[in-house]
Design a protein around this motif. Structure first.
Motif, mmCIF file in Angstrom:
data_model
loop_
_atom_site.group_PDB
_atom_site.id
_atom_site.type_symbol
_atom_site.label_atom_id
_atom_site.label_comp_id
_atom_site.label_asym_id
_atom_site.label_seq_id
_atom_site.Cartn_x
_atom_site.Cartn_y
_atom_site.Cartn_z
ATOM 1 N N ASP A 167 0.853 -1.192 0.000
ATOM 2 C CA ASP A 167 0.000 0.000 0.000
ATOM 3 C C ASP A 167 0.886 1.239 0.000
ATOM 4 O OD1 ASP A 167 -2.054 1.769 0.113
ATOM 5 O OD2 ASP A 167 -2.797 1.182 2.096
ATOM 6 N N PHE A 168 0.883 1.983 -1.100
ATOM 7 C CA PHE A 168 1.657 3.213 -1.191
ATOM 8 C C PHE A 168 0.914 4.414 -0.600
ATOM 9 C CE2 PHE A 168 4.143 1.378 -4.984
ATOM 10 C CZ PHE A 168 5.137 0.940 -4.137
ATOM 11 N N CYS A 169 -0.287 4.175 -0.085
ATOM 12 C CA CYS A 169 -1.034 5.203 0.648
ATOM 13 C C CYS A 169 -1.422 4.641 2.014
ATOM 14 C CB CYS A 169 -2.275 5.639 -0.128
ATOM 15 S SG CYS A 169 -1.915 6.477 -1.673
ATOM 16 N N PRO A 170 -0.444 4.356 2.869
ATOM 17 C CA PRO A 170 -0.761 3.751 4.168
ATOM 18 C C PRO A 170 -1.511 4.733 5.060
ATOM 19 C CG PRO A 170 1.534 4.420 4.102
ATOM 20 C CD PRO A 170 0.991 4.646 2.721
ATOM 21 N N LEU A 222 11.898 7.186 0.401
ATOM 22 C CA LEU A 222 12.771 8.039 -0.401
ATOM 23 C C LEU A 222 11.957 9.015 -1.239
ATOM 24 C CD1 LEU A 222 15.374 5.372 -1.591
ATOM 25 C CD2 LEU A 222 15.848 7.342 -0.119
ATOM 26 N N ALA A 223 10.849 8.542 -1.834
ATOM 27 C CA ALA A 223 10.006 9.409 -2.660
ATOM 28 C C ALA A 223 9.336 10.492 -1.826
ATOM 29 C CB ALA A 223 8.957 8.572 -3.385
ATOM 30 N N ALA A 224 9.067 10.192 -0.551
ATOM 31 C CA ALA A 224 8.466 11.187 0.332
ATOM 32 C C ALA A 224 9.490 12.208 0.804
ATOM 33 C CB ALA A 224 7.821 10.499 1.534
ATOM 34 N N GLY A 225 10.783 11.880 0.638
ATOM 35 C CA GLY A 225 11.843 12.824 0.985
ATOM 36 C C GLY A 225 12.131 13.770 -0.172
ATOM 37 N N MET A 226 13.265 14.404 -0.120
ATOM 38 C CA MET A 226 13.600 15.424 -1.122
ATOM 39 C C MET A 226 14.259 14.784 -2.344
ATOM 40 S SD MET A 226 14.912 18.504 1.380
ATOM 41 C CE MET A 226 15.006 19.678 0.030
ATOM 42 N N THR A 227 13.505 13.916 -3.003
ATOM 43 C CA THR A 227 13.979 13.275 -4.227
ATOM 44 C C THR A 227 13.151 13.765 -5.407
ATOM 45 O OG1 THR A 227 12.515 11.383 -3.792
ATOM 46 C CG2 THR A 227 14.820 11.179 -3.093
ATOM 47 N N GLY A 228 13.744 13.673 -6.596
ATOM 48 C CA GLY A 228 13.012 14.046 -7.787
ATOM 49 C C GLY A 228 12.304 12.858 -8.404
ATOM 50 N N HIS A 251 -2.130 5.537 -8.408
ATOM 51 C CA HIS A 251 -2.540 6.394 -9.525
ATOM 52 C C HIS A 251 -4.033 6.705 -9.443
ATOM 53 C CE1 HIS A 251 -2.417 8.181 -13.491
ATOM 54 N NE2 HIS A 251 -3.407 7.395 -13.880
ATOM 55 N N LEU A 252 -4.830 5.715 -9.073
ATOM 56 C CA LEU A 252 -6.272 5.897 -8.959
ATOM 57 C C LEU A 252 -6.608 6.903 -7.857
ATOM 58 C CD1 LEU A 252 -9.111 4.933 -9.858
ATOM 59 C CD2 LEU A 252 -8.939 3.128 -8.117
ATOM 60 N N ILE A 253 -5.946 6.767 -6.720
ATOM 61 C CA ILE A 253 -6.197 7.677 -5.596
ATOM 62 C C ILE A 253 -5.746 9.098 -5.945
ATOM 63 C CG2 ILE A 253 -5.507 8.198 -3.216
ATOM 64 C CD1 ILE A 253 -5.342 5.143 -2.772
ATOM 65 N N ALA A 254 -4.576 9.203 -6.603
ATOM 66 C CA ALA A 254 -4.069 10.539 -6.962
ATOM 67 C C ALA A 254 -5.008 11.249 -7.929
ATOM 68 C CB ALA A 254 -2.679 10.404 -7.580
ATOM 69 N N GLU A 255 -5.697 10.495 -8.790
ATOM 70 C CA GLU A 255 -6.638 11.095 -9.732
ATOM 71 C C GLU A 255 -7.950 11.487 -9.068
ATOM 72 O OE1 GLU A 255 -7.150 8.350 -12.973
ATOM 73 O OE2 GLU A 255 -5.707 9.445 -14.204
ATOM 74 N N LEU A 265 3.804 11.109 -4.420
ATOM 75 C CA LEU A 265 4.334 9.756 -4.608
ATOM 76 C C LEU A 265 4.037 9.249 -6.015
ATOM 77 C CD1 LEU A 265 3.410 8.045 -1.199
ATOM 78 C CD2 LEU A 265 5.676 8.749 -1.963
ATOM 79 N N ASN A 266 2.860 9.562 -6.521
ATOM 80 C CA ASN A 266 2.468 9.116 -7.851
ATOM 81 C C ASN A 266 3.367 9.720 -8.928
ATOM 82 O OD1 ASN A 266 0.583 7.800 -9.741
ATOM 83 N ND2 ASN A 266 -0.013 9.894 -10.256
ATOM 84 N N GLU A 267 3.821 10.951 -8.715
ATOM 85 C CA GLU A 267 4.678 11.628 -9.687
ATOM 86 C C GLU A 267 6.122 11.144 -9.613
ATOM 87 O OE1 GLU A 267 4.239 15.744 -8.834
ATOM 88 O OE2 GLU A 267 2.194 15.881 -9.636
ATOM 89 N N LYS A 268 6.540 10.702 -8.447
ATOM 90 C CA LYS A 268 7.954 10.379 -8.260
ATOM 91 C C LYS A 268 8.295 8.907 -8.450
ATOM 92 C CE LYS A 268 9.012 14.098 -4.936
ATOM 93 N NZ LYS A 268 9.542 14.368 -3.570
#
Length: 401
Positions: A167-170, A222-228, A251-255, A265-268
């Protein structure tokens, strides 16, 4: 590459049988099971011992390469898909079973078969978004679980683990949710080791390749930190399936929901299903040829979190790590240490060749550096870390470039 051998052990009572046509049948059966065509294998003469005969089947280099997919399919056959009987989940279960060539088993009958893991389709809900999640359930009991059960009462049973999914949206109040939200006291040692803020660019931060993604928790942090960008690389098809499904839901949640955490997170996050060594080599070729559109820039940092060496302690590990240990069979003692060291060295060298600034390796706090061992003399060709960051359980080795 030298030829490899399959060792066929035969007790004395069966010597006469194996000297006959059964020996040839055995060779043909093994060749068929492994998916090798005729001409790829060769019989060797018997080698006699005091109490047994040993037979060897030589596999050519081309046979080993062509048989990799067959060996992979043998591992996949240990999996099954749970047939839940839910009309909404039925087509998804059938699609997974067809794509990965694994059988569907009616719910409640999976434990009676000889499968080690079962894929489940589970209901999933995040705020107003309702969907499904692909989960995995271990069906076999690990050796550490059996040891802990033996120390308890004789009638005690080892509880079977429930299905779990990535789950990327815990939930925000969960431990992982707090870590992704930057609420961990003292900060994340992982972010200190990777230091993404040092590599700011037009993408907003460091480009990181997580070459051993696993269940993606470190990639998420890492994606939640200062990464591109954070590119996850995973070679195991079942783990990659879970990651793909987690990316689909993200992706579904971000939309559907205006929430900065999930949108960021979806962008990174990016996913690549490939072997890490092959992926690094292909990326180097693409970068030299200025080709490839999926990730056009070389990574600032390559991050490695390979499966740790076999454990000697019987204490339980976290649920997701228990599942990964079971999938990769890393929790059992192995006589293939030399092979593991060679693979570690190869992975480390490819990461060092690809990264622009640093390579970060996660290790047990008292383990030797990646690709080395305390049991053999140090190989001067294996790079050693520039410095390390130690925690109470894990250690991060940093290789500066």
């Amino acid at each position: 590459m030298p030829a490899k051998y399959l060792h066929i052990f035969c007790p004395m009572k069966l010597q006469t049988l194996f000297h006959s046509v059964a020996f040839v049948h055995c060779h043909a059966h093994l060749r068929s099971c492994l998916g090798f065509q005729s001409g790829m294998t060769q019989l060797r003469y018997p080698r006699q011992g005091k109490c047994a005969h040993s037979y060897f089947m030589t596999l050519s280099t081309s046979a080993l390469e062509d048989g990799q997919s067959a060996a992979s399919s043998l591992a996949v056959k240990k999996f099954c898909v749970n047939s839940s009987g839910n009309p909404a989940f039925g087509p998804i279960e059938e699609e997974i079973a067809s794509k990965y060539s694994i059988p569907t088993i009616p719910q409640g009958e999976t434990s009676e078969a000889s499968y080690t893991h079962c894929v489940h389709i589970l209901p999933y809900e995040y705020n107003l978004v309702k969907s499904y999640a692909v989960g995995i359930q271990p069906l076999e009991t690990s050796s550490s679980d059996r040891r802990r059960a033996n120390r308890k009462k004789k009638n005690s049973k080892v509880t079977q683990m429930q299905p779990t999914f990535i789950d990327f949206c815990p939930p925000l109040n969960s431990n992982l949710g707090k870590r992704v939200g930057g609420q961990r006291q003292g900060g994340e040692m992982l972010l200190k080791a990777v230091a993404p803020a040092k590599y700011k660019n037009e993408k907003g931060g460091a480009i990181v390749y997580d070459l051993t993604a696993g269940f993606g928790q470190d990639s998420m942090i890492l994606a939640a930190g200062m990464t591109g960008q954070v590119h996850m690389v995973e070679r195991d098809p079942i783990v990659a399936l879970l990651l793909k499904d987690a990316m689909r839901r993200l992706h579904l949640i971000a939309e559907e929901i205006d929430e900065n955490r999930c949108s960021s997170l979806n962008e990174k996050l990016f996913l690549h299903e490939n072997d890490a060594v092959n992926f690094c080599r292909k990326r180097l070729v693409d970068l030299n040829d200025k080709s490839g559109d999926d990730c056009a820039e070389a990574p600032d940092v390559c991050y490695l979190d390979p499966m740790f060496p076999p454990r000697t302690k019987s204490a339980a590990v976290k649920k997701n790590m228990q599942i990964l240990h079971g999938l990769f069979h890393t929790n059992e003692e192995s006589d293939k240490d030399n092979e593991r060291w060679q693979q570690e060295q190869e992975l480390l060298n490819e990461a060092l060749a690809l990264a622009k600034s640093r390579v970060v390796v996660k290790r047990p706090v008292n383990a030797p550096p990646l690709g080395t061992s305390t049991d053999v003399p140090y190989d001067m060709s294996v790079p050693l870390p520039s410095f390390e960051l130690k925690g109470s359980i894990n250690r991060f080795d940093i290789y500066m470039l």
